[in-house]
Design a protein around this motif. Structure first.
Motif, PDB file in Angstrom:
ATOM      1  N   TYR A  97       0.800  -1.021   0.112  1.00  0.00           N
ATOM      2  CA  TYR A  97       0.159  -0.049  -0.059  1.00  0.00           C
ATOM      3  C   TYR A  97       0.832   1.381  -0.224  1.00  0.00           C
ATOM      4  N   VAL A 101       0.662   4.324  -2.765  1.00  0.00           N
ATOM      5  CA  VAL A 101       0.857   5.570  -2.616  1.00  0.00           C
ATOM      6  C   VAL A 101       2.042   6.488  -3.080  1.00  0.00           C
ATOM      7  N   ILE A 112      -8.815  10.413  -2.700  1.00  0.00           N
ATOM      8  CA  ILE A 112      -9.209  10.476  -1.196  1.00  0.00           C
ATOM      9  C   ILE A 112      -9.747  11.697  -0.949  1.00  0.00           C
ATOM     10  N   ARG A 130     -12.965   0.061   1.680  1.00  0.00           N
ATOM     11  CA  ARG A 130     -12.318   0.215   2.842  1.00  0.00           C
ATOM     12  C   ARG A 130     -12.759  -1.025   3.580  1.00  0.00           C
ATOM     13  N   GLU A 169      -4.186   5.448   6.453  1.00  0.00           N
ATOM     14  CA  GLU A 169      -4.154   6.311   5.466  1.00  0.00           C
ATOM     15  C   GLU A 169      -3.372   7.912   5.674  1.00  0.00           C
TER      16      GLU A 169
END
Lengths: 201, 201
Positions: A97, A101, A112, A130, A169
């Motif tokens: 992840y 990003v 987002i 999610r 996040e």
């Protein structure tokens, strides 16, 4: 990573649409969602805007499709890799992840923000993604392991795990912008260890 | 909780502006930020829109002022109350925050969405408020206590504490909508305990 060719024949509309979405998602890596317009996609794909409207209806539908594809990509790259220790598995998934990003920073942040802001359709896609990620965490951990930790798979636990996802996040986006002296490994260990701390008493 | 009176004389422009902001913030409790328009404020205050434009310039400035006031309110109500145990103090401050979110749900959610979305001015106000709250947490904990826990007040620690703030916001907003079987006390304990778990190794 081939660019869609318009010359090829016998490609089904579904495959062509998928190919265009691949391109849209790649364009999103270094651009905000607003910058990935149907005009840009048409130019990059070498096909007419009219044909793109035929595939995606309108700009809002196109953006929804690109975001859906992006969250599918995140779900796919963070899939468990058969690592036995759940915390190690979690750290490896978090690493995938983090790399995503990093590589797609501009587009991901704009995505987002759009989902957290007023766009209800993008918000729904995002929250569904999610939830899918949360569900998978519970599957990875397994009922036995959860019971050992004294964790009950309840609505309350899910609420807290969703909060952990918000923390991840937030921290990952900030870390990519400024690592603040934390190595990638330290970051992954911290984020993984926080999860059991949240759900166990 | 008095409504601003337009008949009173000798009120300074600053006091009048503050009074109007009080009213704007109260209106925000049960309305979204977009619904709290200069028109609505004029109607509720019983003064002309022209006068309100005189105080606030335009809608964007008015909204920025209302949001600034709202985050000041949150900062004030979550102030430490001299409780010696830092974790207990934290739980009490979190309780005040939870009650605020409950009482101002519609407006608060619209505020964080606006700040998380594309509005750069609101985002800046919001992030500054979050930084102030984080700073205060470090003050409350105190250097001695932090050292005992092995926590260094570094950029990395601040990054993680900001992530904790994102978790708290996410969980509290979801909890107010659906408590998922968690009592207020359980919620506060969980949220408070997560913080040391994040910043200590």
């Amino acid at each position: 990573m081939t660019t869609p060719s318009t010359g090829r024949v016998r490609m089904s509309p579904e495959s062509r649409r998928e190919q265009l979405l691949d391109l849209g998602t790649r364009l999103l890596a270094t651009r905000t969602l607003d910058e990935v317009s149907i005009e840009l996609l048409a130019e990059e794909a070498g096909i007419s805007r009219g044909l793109l409207y035929h595939y995606f209806g309108n700009k809002q539908e196109f953006h929804a499709a690109v975001v859906r594809r992006a969250v599918e990509d995140i779900y796919a790259i963070t899939a468990p890799r058969g690592i036995e220790d759940p915390l190690e598995q979690l750290a490896v998934s978090l690493g995938a992840y983090v790399d995503y990003v990093k590589e797609n920073y501009t587009g991901y942040v704009s995505l987002i923000r759009a989902a957290a802001g007023g766009n209800e359709e993008l918000r729904a896609i995002y929250q569904q993604a999610r939830r899918a990620l949360t569900d998978r965490i519970f599957e990875i951990a397994g009922a036995e392991q959860l019971a050992e930790l004294g964790v009950v798979d309840s609505a309350a636990t899910r609420l807290l795990v969703d909060g952990w996802a918000a923390l991840v996040e937030n921290v990952v986006v900030a870390w990519v912008e400024d690592p603040a002296g934390l190595s990638r490994d330290e970051l992954l260990q911290r984020l993984a260890l926080v999860l059991p701390a949240i759900v166990t008493r």
